[in-house]
Design a protein around this motif. Structure first.
Motif, PDB file in Angstrom:
ATOM      1  N   SER A   1       0.815  -1.267  -0.085  1.00 48.37           N
ATOM      2  CA  SER A   1       0.006  -0.088  -0.091  1.00 48.37           C
ATOM      3  C   SER A   1       0.777   1.268  -0.054  1.00 48.37           C
ATOM      4  O   SER A   1       0.282   2.444  -0.490  1.00 48.37           O
ATOM      5  CB  SER A   1      -0.909   0.046   1.160  1.00 48.37           C
ATOM      6  OG  SER A   1      -1.859  -0.790   1.223  1.00 48.37           O
ATOM      7  N   CYS A   2       2.015   1.267   0.692  1.00 46.44           N
ATOM      8  CA  CYS A   2       2.768   2.422   0.862  1.00 46.44           C
ATOM      9  C   CYS A   2       3.431   2.814  -0.553  1.00 46.44           C
ATOM     10  O   CYS A   2       3.913   3.885  -0.630  1.00 46.44           O
ATOM     11  CB  CYS A   2       3.873   2.335   1.895  1.00 46.44           C
ATOM     12  SG  CYS A   2       5.181   0.914   1.328  1.00 46.44           S
ATOM     13  N   LEU A   3       3.311   2.022  -1.830  1.00 46.50           N
ATOM     14  CA  LEU A   3       3.820   2.486  -2.690  1.00 46.50           C
ATOM     15  C   LEU A   3       2.741   3.342  -3.615  1.00 46.50           C
ATOM     16  O   LEU A   3       2.577   2.930  -4.843  1.00 46.50           O
ATOM     17  CB  LEU A   3       4.496   1.227  -3.798  1.00 46.50           C
ATOM     18  CG  LEU A   3       5.320   0.515  -2.972  1.00 46.50           C
ATOM     19  CD1 LEU A   3       5.715  -0.934  -3.919  1.00 46.50           C
ATOM     20  CD2 LEU A   3       6.628   0.978  -3.055  1.00 46.50           C
TER      21      LEU A   3
ATOM     22  N   VAL B   1      -1.831  -3.616  -0.112  1.00 46.54           N
ATOM     23  CA  VAL B   1      -2.246  -4.327   1.394  1.00 46.54           C
ATOM     24  C   VAL B   1      -0.719  -4.020   2.012  1.00 46.54           C
ATOM     25  O   VAL B   1       0.076  -3.670   1.467  1.00 46.54           O
ATOM     26  CB  VAL B   1      -2.195  -5.877   1.005  1.00 46.54           C
ATOM     27  CG1 VAL B   1      -1.008  -6.344   0.549  1.00 46.54           C
ATOM     28  CG2 VAL B   1      -2.400  -6.358   2.606  1.00 46.54           C
ATOM     29  N   CYS B   2      -1.430  -3.369   3.372  1.00 43.07           N
ATOM     30  CA  CYS B   2       0.033  -3.211   4.240  1.00 43.07           C
ATOM     31  C   CYS B   2      -0.182  -3.939   5.455  1.00 43.07           C
ATOM     32  O   CYS B   2      -1.083  -3.911   6.231  1.00 43.07           O
ATOM     33  CB  CYS B   2      -0.450  -1.493   4.781  1.00 43.07           C
ATOM     34  SG  CYS B   2       0.989  -1.340   5.979  1.00 43.07           S
ATOM     35  N   PRO B   3       0.475  -5.019   5.262  1.00 39.21           N
ATOM     36  CA  PRO B   3       0.407  -6.055   6.515  1.00 39.21           C
ATOM     37  C   PRO B   3       0.658  -5.411   7.752  1.00 39.21           C
ATOM     38  O   PRO B   3       0.109  -5.842   8.682  1.00 39.21           O
ATOM     39  CB  PRO B   3       1.716  -7.078   5.987  1.00 39.21           C
ATOM     40  CG  PRO B   3       1.708  -7.020   4.474  1.00 39.21           C
ATOM     41  CD  PRO B   3       1.497  -5.120   4.369  1.00 39.21           C
ATOM     42  N   GLU B   4       1.666  -4.526   8.111  1.00 40.55           N
ATOM     43  CA  GLU B   4       1.668  -4.207   9.276  1.00 40.55           C
ATOM     44  C   GLU B   4       0.530  -3.358   9.918  1.00 40.55           C
ATOM     45  O   GLU B   4       0.203  -3.458  10.904  1.00 40.55           O
ATOM     46  CB  GLU B   4       2.997  -3.049   9.117  1.00 40.55           C
ATOM     47  CG  GLU B   4       4.346  -3.970   8.926  1.00 40.55           C
ATOM     48  CD  GLU B   4       5.639  -3.088   9.081  1.00 40.55           C
ATOM     49  OE1 GLU B   4       5.583  -2.136   9.519  1.00 40.55           O
ATOM     50  OE2 GLU B   4       6.603  -3.656   8.610  1.00 40.55           O
ATOM     51  N   VAL B   5      -0.127  -2.651   9.093  1.00 36.13           N
ATOM     52  CA  VAL B   5      -1.255  -1.996   9.567  1.00 36.13           C
ATOM     53  C   VAL B   5      -2.587  -3.019   9.809  1.00 36.13           C
ATOM     54  O   VAL B   5      -3.171  -2.896  10.787  1.00 36.13           O
ATOM     55  CB  VAL B   5      -1.865  -0.895   8.420  1.00 36.13           C
ATOM     56  CG1 VAL B   5      -3.405  -0.577   8.725  1.00 36.13           C
ATOM     57  CG2 VAL B   5      -0.915   0.371   8.421  1.00 36.13           C
TER      58      VAL B   5
ATOM     59  N   PRO C   1       1.876   6.651  12.767  1.00 35.54           N
ATOM     60  CA  PRO C   1       3.265   5.988  12.482  1.00 35.54           C
ATOM     61  C   PRO C   1       3.359   5.121  13.680  1.00 35.54           C
ATOM     62  O   PRO C   1       2.613   4.856  14.463  1.00 35.54           O
ATOM     63  CB  PRO C   1       4.181   7.240  12.794  1.00 35.54           C
ATOM     64  CG  PRO C   1       3.398   8.220  13.614  1.00 35.54           C
ATOM     65  CD  PRO C   1       1.798   8.043  13.279  1.00 35.54           C
ATOM     66  N   ARG C   2       4.348   4.213  13.387  1.00 28.13           N
ATOM     67  CA  ARG C   2       4.471   3.213  14.544  1.00 28.13           C
ATOM     68  C   ARG C   2       6.096   2.780  14.673  1.00 28.13           C
ATOM     69  O   ARG C   2       6.831   3.194  13.687  1.00 28.13           O
ATOM     70  CB  ARG C   2       3.950   1.938  14.083  1.00 28.13           C
ATOM     71  CG  ARG C   2       4.484   1.532  12.669  1.00 28.13           C
ATOM     72  CD  ARG C   2       3.738   0.242  12.272  1.00 28.13           C
ATOM     73  NE  ARG C   2       4.111   0.131  10.815  1.00 28.13           N
ATOM     74  CZ  ARG C   2       3.531   0.696   9.865  1.00 28.13           C
ATOM     75  NH1 ARG C   2       2.614   1.468   9.851  1.00 28.13           N
ATOM     76  NH2 ARG C   2       4.092   0.535   8.460  1.00 28.13           N
ATOM     77  N   PRO C   3       6.456   2.372  15.904  1.00 24.92           N
ATOM     78  CA  PRO C   3       8.024   2.176  16.042  1.00 24.92           C
ATOM     79  C   PRO C   3       8.468   0.937  14.991  1.00 24.92           C
ATOM     80  O   PRO C   3       7.511   0.150  14.557  1.00 24.92           O
ATOM     81  CB  PRO C   3       8.213   1.470  17.419  1.00 24.92           C
ATOM     82  CG  PRO C   3       6.820   1.964  17.957  1.00 24.92           C
ATOM     83  CD  PRO C   3       5.967   2.140  17.243  1.00 24.92           C
TER      84      PRO C   3
ATOM     85  N   SER D   1       8.671  -6.727   6.567  1.00 21.99           N
ATOM     86  CA  SER D   1       7.352  -7.517   6.249  1.00 21.99           C
ATOM     87  C   SER D   1       7.271  -7.995   4.711  1.00 21.99           C
ATOM     88  O   SER D   1       7.047  -8.862   4.586  1.00 21.99           O
ATOM     89  CB  SER D   1       6.083  -6.667   6.502  1.00 21.99           C
ATOM     90  OG  SER D   1       6.540  -6.272   7.991  1.00 21.99           O
ATOM     91  N   CYS D   2       7.396  -6.685   3.851  1.00 23.52           N
ATOM     92  CA  CYS D   2       6.993  -6.980   2.421  1.00 23.52           C
ATOM     93  C   CYS D   2       8.512  -7.187   1.703  1.00 23.52           C
ATOM     94  O   CYS D   2       8.190  -7.692   0.509  1.00 23.52           O
ATOM     95  CB  CYS D   2       6.385  -5.568   2.015  1.00 23.52           C
ATOM     96  SG  CYS D   2       4.708  -5.299   2.552  1.00 23.52           S
ATOM     97  N   GLY D   3       9.540  -6.763   2.210  1.00 19.80           N
ATOM     98  CA  GLY D   3      10.563  -7.123   1.206  1.00 19.80           C
ATOM     99  C   GLY D   3      11.079  -8.544   0.770  1.00 19.80           C
ATOM    100  O   GLY D   3      11.057  -9.464   1.623  1.00 19.80           O
TER     101      GLY D   3
END
Ligand code: SF4
Length: 322
Positions: free
Chosen positions: A13-15, A44-48, A55-57, A108-110
């Motif tokens: 999603s961040c892209l 999709v943003c798996p961390e969200v 934001p988040r650490p 997560s995504c790399g």
């Protein structure tokens, strides 16, 4: 005129879809932008999705005695199980997919090059691995096109990725409406693509099409699809493209002048020596296909595996080969 299937692509999603990175920003991507008119993205943003805020650490991949773990050093939370469970559930319900375009280097995504540390505070990484969502992608869809957005800047990698996406979408069309005629047509138009990718795969697929043994079209297409994806898994080598181009060149030998032939062979040498990209000899052959109206070659997906609008001349400079 070639018509293209519309690939369905899972994308981080961040892209360019959401400002969901750890620091609350997004990272619009040029390839995503160019692809937008031609594909259906599933962001999709798996961390969200596992409940981390924006934001988040940041997260880190740690090497432990029990294997790799996904942790959030600032909170000491171990998120491995949550991420694996989310990845599996998401990939099971996502439906038909032709490929994945994921954010590079993310824990997560790399897909490649994610830093693995010995501890939460270790300054230097021990090695590189895949992110935790990306690992589930590989597991669930091992033969589908999948790339990090960073690697998509490399010409050969992008070419392979886009070819895989659009081939998979075409194949989905065939699987949705299986018939022997459609299978024969599909195989015939992908002949040169398969020749470039895998001669062994091409022969195996040819046997499936030729020896139907009275089996229903749906079963044949299913078997064909399985081996087709396998054949397209690894990008063709430069020498394989040279073989295909020489094969195509054979169709025009009688028509071309000695100077044209010499020019083509010199161009092919330049491609072999990495002095020009594949698109240069390819453009020559494509022009001759038009000029001499060579029906068999005109139908070959090899000469336009994805919409021309997605071609670009810039390259990351990391080289042509994978
Ligand atoms: S890299 Fe993946 S997890 Fe990180 S912000 Fe982007 S989509 Fe979310």
């Amino acid at each position: 005129v070639r018509t293209f299937g519309r690939p369905r692509v899972v994308v981080s999603s961040c892209l360019g879809f959401e400002a969901c990175r750890y620091n609350g920003v997004g990272l619009p991507d040029a390839l995503v932008k160019r692809l937008e008119p031609f594909v259906d993205f599933v962001p999709v943003c798996p961390e969200v999705e596992i409940g981390l805020g924006i934001p988040r650490p940041t997260l880190r991949v740690l090497e432990t005695g029990g294997g790799l773990r996904l942790v959030q050093p600032a909170t000491a939370r171990d998120l491995t199980e949550e991420m694996v469970a989310f990845g599996r559930a998401f990939l099971q319900r996502v439906g038909p997919v032709d490929g994945f375009l994921l954010k590079s280097r993310s824990p997560s995504c790399g897909l490649h090059d994610v830093k693995v540390y010995a501890g939460a505070a270790s300054p230097a990484p021990l090695r590189r691995a895949s992110g935790f969502f990306a690992r589930e992608v590989r597991e669930a869809f091992p033969t589908k096109a999948a790339e990090d957005e960073g690697r998509g800047k490399n010409f050969a990698i992008r070419e392979h990725f886009l070819t895989g996406l659009f081939a998979s979408a075409d194949l989905r069309g065939l699987v949705a409406k299986p018939s022997l005629d459609a299978l024969v047509r599909f195989h015939s138009t992908y002949k040169l693509v398969l020749m470039a990718y895998s001669q062994k795969g091409m022969r195996l697929l040819g046997r499936i099409v030729a020896h139907t043994d009275g089996r229903p079209a749906a079963a044949l297409v299913e078997e064909y699809a399985l081996h087709f994806h396998e054949a397209l898994q690894r990008a063709p080598r430069c020498t394989s493209h040279v073989n295909v181009l020489q094969h195509a060149f054979g169709y025009f030998k009688e028509e071309l002048s000695p100077r044209e032939k010499q020019h083509f062979l010199r161009t092919l040498d330049k491609y072999r020596d990495a002095k020009v990209p594949l698109s240069v000899p390819l453009a020559l052959v494509r022009a001759w296909v038009e000029r001499f109206e060579t029906a068999y070659l005109a139908d070959q997906v090899y000469f336009e595996p994805y919409p021309d609008a997605l071609l670009e001349i810039t390259d990351s400079g990391k080289g042509r080969d994978l």
